[in-house]
Design a protein around this motif. Structure first.
Motif, short mmCIF file in Angstrom:
data_model
loop_
_atom_site.label_atom_id
_atom_site.label_comp_id
_atom_site.label_asym_id
_atom_site.label_seq_id
_atom_site.Cartn_x
_atom_site.Cartn_y
_atom_site.Cartn_z
N VAL A 29 0.84 -1.20 0.00
CA VAL A 29 0.00 0.00 0.00
C VAL A 29 0.87 1.25 0.00
O VAL A 29 0.60 2.21 -0.74
N LYS A 30 1.92 1.25 0.80
CA LYS A 30 2.83 2.41 0.83
C LYS A 30 3.49 2.62 -0.53
O LYS A 30 3.65 3.76 -0.97
N GLN A 31 3.84 1.52 -1.20
CA GLN A 31 4.43 1.63 -2.54
C GLN A 31 3.41 2.26 -3.49
O GLN A 31 3.76 3.12 -4.29
N ALA A 32 2.16 1.81 -3.41
CA ALA A 32 1.11 2.35 -4.29
C ALA A 32 0.85 3.82 -4.00
O ALA A 32 0.58 4.60 -4.91
N MET A 33 0.94 4.19 -2.74
CA MET A 33 0.72 5.59 -2.38
C MET A 33 1.84 6.48 -2.89
O MET A 33 1.60 7.60 -3.34
N SER A 34 3.07 6.00 -2.82
CA SER A 34 4.20 6.81 -3.24
C SER A 34 4.39 6.80 -4.76
O SER A 34 4.96 7.73 -5.31
N ASN A 35 3.90 5.77 -5.42
CA ASN A 35 4.03 5.65 -6.87
C ASN A 35 2.74 5.05 -7.41
O ASN A 35 2.67 3.85 -7.69
N PRO A 36 1.69 5.87 -7.54
CA PRO A 36 0.36 5.34 -7.87
C PRO A 36 0.17 4.94 -9.34
O PRO A 36 -0.67 5.47 -10.04
N VAL A 37 0.98 4.00 -9.78
CA VAL A 37 0.80 3.45 -11.12
C VAL A 37 -0.07 2.20 -11.01
O VAL A 37 -0.20 1.61 -9.93
N GLU A 38 -0.66 1.81 -12.12
CA GLU A 38 -1.63 0.71 -12.10
C GLU A 38 -1.07 -0.58 -11.51
O GLU A 38 -1.73 -1.24 -10.71
N THR A 39 0.16 -0.92 -11.86
CA THR A 39 0.73 -2.18 -11.36
C THR A 39 0.92 -2.15 -9.84
O THR A 39 0.67 -3.16 -9.17
N ALA A 40 1.35 -1.03 -9.30
CA ALA A 40 1.55 -0.92 -7.85
C ALA A 40 0.21 -1.00 -7.12
O ALA A 40 0.09 -1.65 -6.07
#
Length: 85
Positions: A29-40
């Protein structure tokens, strides 16, 4: 079937597996928040789904419910964070 050693049993215990799953989901989730690309974002949703399965299993065991409840609350916070991404 081979018996588990004390250490192995602790590593395989549903509440431990849940805690580990929550940590992995938190990272995703933290990865998706910092880099909100579709794969993350997709990876974070998959990780949360896996964690929800671990939660159901841990709740079914009816052991270490304080830890299970804490992990459940953390999972709910992560889901909310991911919805905001």
């Amino acid at each position: 079937m081979a018996e588990h050693s004390d250490t192995s049993w602790k590593n395989d215990h549903p509440s431990t597996l849940l805690s580990n799953s929550v940590q992995r989901a938190d990272h995703a989730v933290k990865q998706a928040m910092s880099n909100p690309v579709e794969t993350a974002i997709e990876q974070a949703y998959n990780s949360i789904e896996h964690t929800e399965n671990a939660l159901l299993h841990a709740e079914h065991q009816q052991e270490n419910m304080d830890t299970v409840e804490q992990n459940k609350q953390q999972l709910e916070r992560m889901k909310q964070q991911l919805r905001e991404v």
